[in-house]
Design a protein around this motif. Sequence first.
Motif, PDB file in Angstrom:
ATOM      1  N   ILE A 128       0.745  -0.940  -0.005  1.00  0.00           N
ATOM      2  CA  ILE A 128       0.058   0.066   0.064  1.00  0.00           C
ATOM      3  C   ILE A 128       1.000   1.287  -0.039  1.00  0.00           C
ATOM      4  O   ILE A 128       0.787   2.229  -0.725  1.00  0.00           O
ATOM      5  CB  ILE A 128      -0.771   0.106   1.120  1.00  0.00           C
ATOM      6  N   LEU A 131       2.455   1.824  -3.561  1.00  0.00           N
ATOM      7  CA  LEU A 131       1.695   2.255  -4.547  1.00  0.00           C
ATOM      8  C   LEU A 131       1.238   3.676  -4.042  1.00  0.00           C
ATOM      9  O   LEU A 131       1.246   4.734  -5.198  1.00  0.00           O
ATOM     10  CB  LEU A 131       0.351   1.391  -4.419  1.00  0.00           C
ATOM     11  N   ILE A 136      -0.804   6.069  -6.245  1.00  0.00           N
ATOM     12  CA  ILE A 136      -1.973   5.073  -6.219  1.00  0.00           C
ATOM     13  C   ILE A 136      -2.681   5.022  -4.869  1.00  0.00           C
ATOM     14  O   ILE A 136      -2.094   4.279  -4.155  1.00  0.00           O
ATOM     15  CB  ILE A 136      -1.822   3.980  -6.705  1.00  0.00           C
ATOM     16  N   ALA A 138      -4.509   2.838  -2.366  1.00  0.00           N
ATOM     17  CA  ALA A 138      -4.968   1.488  -2.290  1.00  0.00           C
ATOM     18  C   ALA A 138      -5.288   1.193  -0.911  1.00  0.00           C
ATOM     19  O   ALA A 138      -4.830   1.963   0.091  1.00  0.00           O
ATOM     20  CB  ALA A 138      -3.798   0.421  -2.774  1.00  0.00           C
ATOM     21  N   VAL A 147      -4.172  -6.511  -1.841  1.00  0.00           N
ATOM     22  CA  VAL A 147      -4.255  -5.154  -1.860  1.00  0.00           C
ATOM     23  C   VAL A 147      -5.310  -4.593  -3.014  1.00  0.00           C
ATOM     24  O   VAL A 147      -5.210  -5.223  -4.107  1.00  0.00           O
ATOM     25  CB  VAL A 147      -2.894  -4.506  -1.833  1.00  0.00           C
ATOM     26  N   TRP A 148      -6.114  -3.702  -2.583  1.00  0.00           N
ATOM     27  CA  TRP A 148      -7.286  -3.380  -3.640  1.00  0.00           C
ATOM     28  C   TRP A 148      -7.507  -1.956  -3.658  1.00  0.00           C
ATOM     29  O   TRP A 148      -6.943  -0.949  -2.732  1.00  0.00           O
ATOM     30  CB  TRP A 148      -8.611  -3.820  -3.002  1.00  0.00           C
ATOM     31  N   LEU A 149      -8.079  -1.639  -4.881  1.00  0.00           N
ATOM     32  CA  LEU A 149      -8.400  -0.199  -5.183  1.00  0.00           C
ATOM     33  C   LEU A 149      -9.807   0.044  -4.955  1.00  0.00           C
ATOM     34  O   LEU A 149     -10.540  -0.830  -5.579  1.00  0.00           O
ATOM     35  CB  LEU A 149      -7.686   0.486  -6.677  1.00  0.00           C
ATOM     36  N   LYS A 158      -8.368  -5.698  -7.735  1.00  0.00           N
ATOM     37  CA  LYS A 158      -7.250  -6.090  -7.048  1.00  0.00           C
ATOM     38  C   LYS A 158      -5.986  -5.682  -7.865  1.00  0.00           C
ATOM     39  O   LYS A 158      -5.944  -6.107  -8.919  1.00  0.00           O
ATOM     40  CB  LYS A 158      -7.208  -7.710  -6.723  1.00  0.00           C
ATOM     41  N   ILE A 159      -4.981  -5.506  -7.151  1.00  0.00           N
ATOM     42  CA  ILE A 159      -3.573  -5.146  -7.789  1.00  0.00           C
ATOM     43  C   ILE A 159      -2.434  -5.732  -6.963  1.00  0.00           C
ATOM     44  O   ILE A 159      -1.563  -5.962  -7.740  1.00  0.00           O
ATOM     45  CB  ILE A 159      -3.270  -3.672  -7.479  1.00  0.00           C
ATOM     46  N   GLU A 205      -3.437   1.778 -14.149  1.00  0.00           N
ATOM     47  CA  GLU A 205      -3.828   3.122 -13.131  1.00  0.00           C
ATOM     48  C   GLU A 205      -3.224   4.080 -13.542  1.00  0.00           C
ATOM     49  O   GLU A 205      -3.639   5.114 -13.559  1.00  0.00           O
ATOM     50  CB  GLU A 205      -3.699   2.262 -11.734  1.00  0.00           C
TER      51      GLU A 205
END
Length: 232
Positions: A128, A131, A136, A138, A147-149, A158-159, A205
């Motif tokens: 996180i 990013l 980004i 997250a 880890v998500w956006l 999901k990233i 992204e």
Amino acid sequence: MKNKQVLFDDWGMLDYQTAWDKQEEIFSGIVRSKQFNRSNNTEHPTSNHLIFVEHPHVYTLGKSGKPQNLLLDENELLDKHASFHKINRGGDITYHGPGQLVGYPILDLDNFFTDIHLYLRTLEEAVILTLKDYGIIAGRFTGFTGVWLDADNEKARKICALGVRCSRWVTMHGFALNVSPDLDYFKNIVPCGIDDKQVTSMELELGYKPDLSEVKKILMNHISVSFEMEIV
């Protein structure tokens, strides 16, 4: 005696089976050291390792996963130049491939903290923060690892996937951060068994392809700070 030194190694591009075998060798060596210490009432420090690697196209299925979440048969796997492995980590199915940064922390958690949930959250936090350095935003998705956006709305994607094994407080397997992989390969699976969420990448992204070596340096720093470890 806690040893917070962590040996770092970048394996570059390496096929999955070879990497798994090398992981198992390191993992087993640490477990044997702990067993020796216990049997002989000694306190020789155990080693810790952090490995970065990229894999050629491969799908891996965790021990609790469902084979039907792979949507390809053997011939279609060949057409995609991809392999398939059932493995001993937690979680369901995921994809690894070029442009994805895979991290394998092989740590004796007795050197850090003996809490597997905290271990997963700490890995997530390092990603996180990495990013965030790229602008980004997250976070986490309640009920899911990784880890998500936009985890709080219908655009959730999901990233970074996580899947680990832990025995005698020694970890293996780890995380897979989508830096710039071919996301079409995710269309051939139900990622992590979740059929109503999308996957994304840093490239998608950001609108440009980040330098993988730079991402590695930033992420390694956040991992070392988050775990209060010394990378050597």
